[in-house]
Design a protein around this motif. Structure first.
Motif, PDB file in Angstrom:
ATOM      1  N   THR A 229     -29.395 -61.844  52.749  1.00  0.00           N
ATOM      2  CA  THR A 229     -30.183 -60.860  53.484  1.00  0.00           C
ATOM      3  C   THR A 229     -31.499 -61.455  53.972  1.00  0.00           C
ATOM      4  O   THR A 229     -32.190 -62.149  53.223  1.00  0.00           O
ATOM      5  CB  THR A 229     -30.487 -59.647  52.579  1.00  0.00           C
ATOM      6  N   ASN A 232     -34.062 -65.404  57.953  1.00  0.00           N
ATOM      7  CA  ASN A 232     -34.278 -65.440  59.397  1.00  0.00           C
ATOM      8  C   ASN A 232     -35.657 -65.964  59.786  1.00  0.00           C
ATOM      9  O   ASN A 232     -36.136 -65.690  60.881  1.00  0.00           O
ATOM     10  CB  ASN A 232     -34.093 -64.029  59.973  1.00  0.00           C
ATOM     11  N   GLN A 238     -29.859 -69.165  58.602  1.00  0.00           N
ATOM     12  CA  GLN A 238     -28.558 -68.523  58.543  1.00  0.00           C
ATOM     13  C   GLN A 238     -28.301 -68.010  57.131  1.00  0.00           C
ATOM     14  O   GLN A 238     -28.917 -68.465  56.168  1.00  0.00           O
ATOM     15  CB  GLN A 238     -27.436 -69.466  58.962  1.00  0.00           C
ATOM     16  N   GLY A 239     -27.382 -67.059  57.032  1.00  0.00           N
ATOM     17  CA  GLY A 239     -27.017 -66.557  55.709  1.00  0.00           C
ATOM     18  C   GLY A 239     -26.199 -67.578  54.944  1.00  0.00           C
ATOM     19  O   GLY A 239     -26.530 -67.957  53.826  1.00  0.00           O
ATOM     20  N   SER A 257     -29.087 -58.910  58.430  1.00  0.00           N
ATOM     21  CA  SER A 257     -30.405 -59.241  59.001  1.00  0.00           C
ATOM     22  C   SER A 257     -30.744 -60.717  58.894  1.00  0.00           C
ATOM     23  O   SER A 257     -31.896 -61.094  58.673  1.00  0.00           O
ATOM     24  CB  SER A 257     -31.503 -58.396  58.343  1.00  0.00           C
ATOM     25  N   ASN A 258     -29.759 -61.584  59.071  1.00  0.00           N
ATOM     26  CA  ASN A 258     -29.998 -63.020  59.159  1.00  0.00           C
ATOM     27  C   ASN A 258     -30.061 -63.424  60.639  1.00  0.00           C
ATOM     28  O   ASN A 258     -29.626 -62.680  61.514  1.00  0.00           O
ATOM     29  CB  ASN A 258     -28.876 -63.792  58.475  1.00  0.00           C
ATOM     30  N   ARG A 259     -30.595 -64.608  60.921  1.00  0.00           N
ATOM     31  CA  ARG A 259     -30.535 -65.083  62.304  1.00  0.00           C
ATOM     32  C   ARG A 259     -29.079 -65.300  62.687  1.00  0.00           C
ATOM     33  O   ARG A 259     -28.611 -64.792  63.700  1.00  0.00           O
ATOM     34  CB  ARG A 259     -31.341 -66.370  62.484  1.00  0.00           C
ATOM     35  N   GLY A 261     -25.364 -64.873  60.699  1.00  0.00           N
ATOM     36  CA  GLY A 261     -24.756 -64.450  59.439  1.00  0.00           C
ATOM     37  C   GLY A 261     -24.005 -65.583  58.768  1.00  0.00           C
ATOM     38  O   GLY A 261     -24.323 -66.002  57.661  1.00  0.00           O
ATOM     39  N   ASN A 280     -27.289 -58.902  62.206  1.00  0.00           N
ATOM     40  CA  ASN A 280     -27.704 -60.283  62.433  1.00  0.00           C
ATOM     41  C   ASN A 280     -27.888 -60.515  63.928  1.00  0.00           C
ATOM     42  O   ASN A 280     -27.337 -59.790  64.757  1.00  0.00           O
ATOM     43  CB  ASN A 280     -26.639 -61.250  61.900  1.00  0.00           C
ATOM     44  N   ASN A 302     -24.734 -56.250  65.198  1.00  0.00           N
ATOM     45  CA  ASN A 302     -25.174 -57.604  65.514  1.00  0.00           C
ATOM     46  C   ASN A 302     -25.510 -57.691  67.005  1.00  0.00           C
ATOM     47  O   ASN A 302     -24.844 -57.098  67.842  1.00  0.00           O
ATOM     48  CB  ASN A 302     -24.078 -58.608  65.170  1.00  0.00           C
TER      49      ASN A 302
END
Length: 424
Positions: A229, A232, A238-239, A257-259, A261, A280, A302
């Motif tokens: 989570t 970012n 990245q996740g 909510s990652n840059r 996923g 994401n 996304n």
């Protein structure tokens, strides 16, 4: 007369020496004198010293016990077999790059209920096997790894809180380890596996890091029920990053909510199933990767669901896409309309980042339909699901937030434009 005073002083000093020696007896002496299997209770207080434990004993703090050292050596060194270290705070303030608060080698050790503060490494495992580290906290200043493994196998790391380190848990040439229910935040990598096989990452939280987890040249890793989570804070964030990784099972995780996923680069034969990929900027991205499978995943909110560059034979069948058109004439739970993930918007915003304000705007959607991306960049789900495979909370997703942000920015721009014209 002066001679008599000197003699009396020496006699008094000799009488006091045994008591002073006993009061300042180092902790190391108690460890050395204890028989195998003994429990050494350490009384509450601060101990400015380093210790070496090389036999099967338990060193347990009673109350608040702090072991502290700024020497160029570990505060605690654990060797051989069967050592237990429990309920102790360890602080290492040395400045050498390779310094560790705790150094472990050997096997079948237990470290629990520790609170570690370090300028560099927290715990280093060097050729250490069957070690358990649990219910502990590690805090650094982003210079070294929280837990660092080198050729260490079958270890278990459970219920750890790790913050402000370089890599939360770093494995190199270390196999069959279990990372369970750890919380890693504000670091470079949450979990980082290199040349390490058959490891299990289960139920961990990796949040506010540059990369939630990286698997590099690692095989047969199981990644399940983790939360990646808000990773970012960098253009390279990245996740989960699979780099030259193979035969990885990624199941039941949340990428929120990652840059990006999930970023899959030069990786083959990995399987992604029943993951929640939500809010994401890019849900999943393939780069020079082939033969991977993604099924029964849920893609919601996304900005860009998926992208493939120089990648082929990646199978994306039976996923839920909130952006897909859904028609199910035969009632089998799968849409009869093929879903195509087109990275047109991602390509557009790479050149002009300000275009992100027009996410899902009708004009952008029309342009995307007219000016499609090259075929090799398209990812096609021939049987998208009608319903989500994972429960999504009924809260406003980031797509709604982006809509609001876009509306506010457009209104502000129009206002400035009107005000500017009036001034003329």
């Amino acid at each position: 007369m002066k001679l008599i005073y000197n003699i009396l002083f020496l006699l008094l000093l000799s009488c006091c020496l045994p008591a002073v020696s006993e009061a300042t007896s180092p902790l190391q002496s108690k460890i050395d004198e204890a028989p195998n299997g003994a429990t050494i209770k350490v009384e509450e207080g601060e101990y400015e010293e380093t210790v070496i434990i090389s036999k099967p004993v338990t060193l347990e703090g009673t109350g608040k016990v702090l072991l502290r050292s700024c020497e160029n050596e570990p505060v605690v060194t654990i060797l051989n077999k069967g050592v237990t270290l429990k309920n102790i705070m360890v602080e290492h303030c040395g400045n050498e790059k390779e310094d560790a608060a705790i150094y472990v080698t050997g096997s079948y050790h237990i470290l629990e209920k520790l609170n570690i503060k370090t300028k560099h490494l927290g715990i280093r495992l060097d050729n250490a096997n069957d070690v358990t580290i649990q219910d502990s906290e590690i805090m650094g200043i982003n210079r070294g790894n929280g837990i660092d493994l080198w050729k260490s196998n079958r270890n278990r790391f459970e219920n750890l809180t790790i913050t402000n380190v370089s890599d939360g848990i770093y494995l190199e040439q270390s196999d069959e380890n279990i990372l369970h229910r750890n919380n890693i935040q504000k670091s470079r990598y949450g979990m980082h596996l290199m040349f390490s096989n058959d490891n299990i990452l289960d139920g961990n939280v990796s949040k506010f890091n540059t990369t939630g987890t990286e698997l590099m040249e690692s095989k047969r890793t199981v990644v399940r029920h983790n939360q990646f989570t808000s990773n970012n804070n960098s253009v390279n964030a990245q996740g989960l990053l699979l780099y030259l990784a193979s035969d990885t099972e990624v199941t039941g995780n949340e990428f929120i909510s990652n840059r990006v996923g999930i970023f899959i680069e030069k990786a083959e034969n990995n399987r992604l199933k029943a993951n929640k990929i939500m809010d994401n900027f890019t849900g999943i991205q393939f780069l020079k990767s082939n033969g991977n499978k993604a099924m029964k995943n849920t893609f919601v909110g996304n900005v860009n669901d998926a992208q493939a560059i120089e990648s082929s034979n990646n199978q994306l069948d039976g996923n839920y896409w909130d952006a897909a058109s859904k028609v199910d004439l035969d009632g089998n739970g799968k849409s009869d309309i093929v879903y195509t993930a087109d990275p047109y918007f991602l390509t557009l915003t790479a050149d002009v980042p300000e275009y992100q304000l027009f996410f899902q705007a009708p004009g952008i959607i029309m342009l995307q339909n007219m000016l499609k991306s090259p075929f090799e960049q398209l990812l096609i789900d021939s049987a998208p699901l009608m319903d989500m495979t994972m429960e999504v909370k009924k809260e406003q997703s980031s797509s709604f937030s982006l809509w609001c942000m876009s509306a506010v920015m457009i209104v502000a721009s129009c206002s400035l434009f009107i005000v500017g014209r009036k001034k003329r």
